[in-house]
Design an enzyme around this catalytic site. Structure first.
Site, mmCIF file in Angstrom:
data_model
loop_
_atom_site.group_PDB
_atom_site.id
_atom_site.type_symbol
_atom_site.label_atom_id
_atom_site.label_comp_id
_atom_site.label_asym_id
_atom_site.label_seq_id
_atom_site.Cartn_x
_atom_site.Cartn_y
_atom_site.Cartn_z
ATOM 1 N N HIS A 11 0.816 -1.188 -0.018
ATOM 2 C CA HIS A 11 0.005 0.043 -0.083
ATOM 3 C C HIS A 11 0.922 1.153 -0.127
ATOM 4 O O HIS A 11 1.896 1.399 0.421
ATOM 5 C CB HIS A 11 -0.950 -0.275 1.181
ATOM 6 C CG HIS A 11 -0.137 0.028 2.475
ATOM 7 N ND1 HIS A 11 0.220 1.171 2.947
ATOM 8 C CD2 HIS A 11 0.158 -1.024 3.411
ATOM 9 C CE1 HIS A 11 1.021 0.852 4.065
ATOM 10 N NE2 HIS A 11 0.781 -0.199 4.460
ATOM 11 N N GLU A 93 -2.299 -7.155 6.961
ATOM 12 C CA GLU A 93 -0.847 -7.227 7.573
ATOM 13 C C GLU A 93 -0.812 -8.144 8.809
ATOM 14 O O GLU A 93 -1.818 -8.737 9.488
ATOM 15 C CB GLU A 93 -0.607 -5.783 8.249
ATOM 16 C CG GLU A 93 0.670 -5.487 8.878
ATOM 17 C CD GLU A 93 1.880 -5.901 8.098
ATOM 18 O OE1 GLU A 93 2.183 -7.080 7.822
ATOM 19 O OE2 GLU A 93 2.510 -4.673 7.510
#
Length: 224
Positions: A11, A93
């Site tokens: 990201h 994550e």
């Protein structure tokens, strides 16, 4: 040999990246730089044939994935792209449990023993409520096998996080989770992998040629 080509993208930047604050599963937005990075990577991939885009459901990744899917240059070129991004929870994550929301400095001073285990890459240590490196690797291995096996002969995009990129690199290069890291995990860098039923292999890593040199290289992930 049938294979699936994978574009793996971390990201764009967030304010917490700048502040060195652990994000984990917390839902943090891109900052202004991160939105620009997402636009740039979308433009860079505009002429790539993409058959599916899968993303972590966390906003910083999902917004980056949407920028790839909806890049004006891609729409203008009418390159084959799915109409929507598919969220996938297994691309999140690493869960850092009770350490989420803390800065590196806070962890070093408030949780010194855990900090040693974290920085020492203990493969089985997990923060309270979180994941170990071994569990993360198993999750990502299962996820990429599941997704890539559905797209033999095609190219897909996986948009996720620094810890996920690190796991993919280690899987592709057959490195253990405790091995020291020497590769870059920059925000919105382009990473290329090849998947076959035998596993992952590395094609290219850390391409940031789509960024303006005047603005500097993207931040490396330092929580892995």
């Amino acid at each position: 040999m049938q294979a699936t080509r994978i574009l793996a993208i971390r990201h764009g930047e967030t304010l917490w990246n700048v502040d060195t604050r652990i994000q984990g599963h917390l839902n943090i937005d891109l900052n202004e730089t991160g939105r620009w990075q997402a636009e740039r990577v979308g433009h860079a991939l505009a002429e790539e044939p993409i058959h599916a885009i899968y993303s972590s459901d966390l906003r910083r990744a999902f917004e980056t994935a949407q920028a790839i899917a909806n890049a004006p240059a891609r729409l203008a070129a009418r390159t084959h792209t799915p109409a929507q991004v598919t969220p996938h929870l297994q691309l999140r994550e690493r869960h850092f449990g009770h350490l989420q929301g803390k800065t590196w400095a806070e962890i070093e001073t408030q949780h010194a023993e855990e900090c040693k285990l974290w920085r020492g890459r203990d493969p089985h240590w997990a923060p309270s409520g979180g994941e170990s490196l071994t569990v993360l690797r198993e999750r990502i291995s299962h996820c990429v096998n599941e997704l890539a096996s559905q797209h033999l002969g095609e190219q897909i995009v996986l948009v996720a996080h620094g810890g996920v990129m690190d796991a993919l690199y280690r899987l592709a290069t057959n490195q253990s989770v405790e091995a020291p890291r020497s590769w870059h995990l920059g925000n919105a860098a382009i990473n290329r992998l090849l998947w076959t039923p035998q596993g992952l292999s590395l094609v290219g890593w850390g391409d940031v040629s789509h960024f303006d040199e005047a603005l500097g290289a993207p931040r490396d992930e330092t929580t892995t």
